[in-house]
Design an enzyme around this catalytic site. Sequence first.
Site, PDB file in Angstrom:
ATOM      1  CG  HIS A 136     -15.197  -0.725  -4.532  1.00  0.00           C
ATOM      2  ND1 HIS A 136     -15.774  -0.269  -3.550  1.00  0.00           N
ATOM      3  CD2 HIS A 136     -14.191   0.115  -4.217  1.00  0.00           C
ATOM      4  CE1 HIS A 136     -15.995  -0.191  -2.587  1.00  0.00           C
ATOM      5  NE2 HIS A 136     -14.830   0.130  -2.513  1.00  0.00           N
ATOM      6  CG  ASP A 189      -2.054   1.034   0.959  1.00  0.00           C
ATOM      7  OD1 ASP A 189      -2.374   1.985   0.736  1.00  0.00           O
ATOM      8  OD2 ASP A 189      -3.161   0.337   1.166  1.00  0.00           O
ATOM      9  N   GLY A 229       4.211   1.232  -1.932  1.00  0.00           N
ATOM     10  CA  GLY A 229       4.309   1.491  -3.427  1.00  0.00           C
ATOM     11  C   GLY A 229       3.021   1.899  -3.920  1.00  0.00           C
ATOM     12  CG  ASP A 230       1.976   4.469  -7.628  1.00  0.00           C
ATOM     13  OD1 ASP A 230       0.517   4.217  -7.735  1.00  0.00           O
ATOM     14  OD2 ASP A 230       1.584   5.872  -7.536  1.00  0.00           O
ATOM     15  CG  PHE A 231      -2.195   0.269  -6.528  1.00  0.00           C
ATOM     16  CD1 PHE A 231      -2.814   1.128  -6.986  1.00  0.00           C
ATOM     17  CD2 PHE A 231      -2.509  -0.937  -5.705  1.00  0.00           C
ATOM     18  CE1 PHE A 231      -4.387   2.073  -6.596  1.00  0.00           C
ATOM     19  CE2 PHE A 231      -4.083   0.475  -4.461  1.00  0.00           C
ATOM     20  CZ  PHE A 231      -4.602   1.567  -6.250  1.00  0.00           C
TER      21      PHE A 231
END
Length: 340
Positions: free
Chosen positions: A245, A199, A225-227
């Site tokens: 969502h 996350d 991190g950055d997904f």
Amino acid sequence: MDDAERERDRLVSMVWNSYVPHALHSLVSLGIAELLANGAASVERLAEQSGTHAPSLYRLLRLAVSVGVVRLDGELFALTTAGELLCSGVPGSVRNMILRYGNAAERGSWGELNYSVRTGQDAVRHIFGEGFFELLSTHPEQAAIFNETMAEVSRGVVQAMRELDIAWHGRIADVGGGSGALLAGVLAANPQASGLLYDTESGLRDAEASLAAAGVRDRCKIVCGDFFESVPGGCDAYLLKHIVHDWDDERAGMVLKCCRESMTADARLYLIESVVPDDPTAFDAGMLVRDLTMLVNLAGRERTRSEFAQLLAGCGLQLMEVVPLASPGRPYSLLTAIPA
Ligand SMILES: C[S@@+](CC[C@H](N)C(=O)[O-])C[C@H]1O[C@@H](n2cnc3c(N)ncnc32)[C@H](O)[C@@H]1O
């Protein structure tokens, strides 16, 4: 009473009942619920302890009695079973949810629903000039309430996950897993498995404590991190609860493609989401309110089964099955996908 009168009554009740969460918010934020958790008390005593105006507090408590969160025991007010859920640290607590959704300021994005319906864009960015998660990253108090709200929901889902016939093994990644409540529950029930919680810095702020409290910290890596850019590899299962969502198809597709790139041929991807029924007679107001909440907050959306299948297919993933979870009050499903 004719049909029109009955329908008018229904709509009018809907309007007045929409203020009930504000009253629950006051019970929680003024500390009344926590005071009552110590035992039944008179309104004078509660007013003294909370620094409130006794006659007005009485009126708030009277409403609380009418909606079943407080009861009168002679002259004393006490929490009902529902009222106990307004307190922190109880299983099934809705305290943070009430703090979040019962707060008028937090509902600001819904006030701009027309903007979102006209444009398809998130009202939050329109109002604040920044996206939902960027705002949370600079408002730690709100982030703490948001993360705990999500964790409260996840704890309810954990039990339902245990009842499924899934043999969790190897390393399980929880992508956008927040404080790790879901992963902690899965790891606690599967001592042979290890975890990877992924996350942002803001999302992970309570992760250490939450994993340690569940006794699984030594079996779980925490990765920041950055997904939208990458998702760690080397895991056997990729779990994404309430991630897809949050985003429109383009952004959700970016996250899923990052997962797909990191997955080996035999890895599995699991989504936990609401699945909007195709049949209008099965529409669920709670689910569809959450759908519009995703629209105003993040330009996200709830999806039908075929919309999920199409989204996953565009990311090199094949939807295998959709299993409804027995999560009380929340119609969530577990969607399983494999590399196509
Ligand atoms: C709706 S919450 C779901 C949290 C958790 N999966 C659950 O259900 O309890 C969305 C999560 O996505 C995380 N997130 C948002 N943007 C992200 C990004 N760019 N990279 C990684 N995580 C992100 C948030 O911090 C948050 O924890």
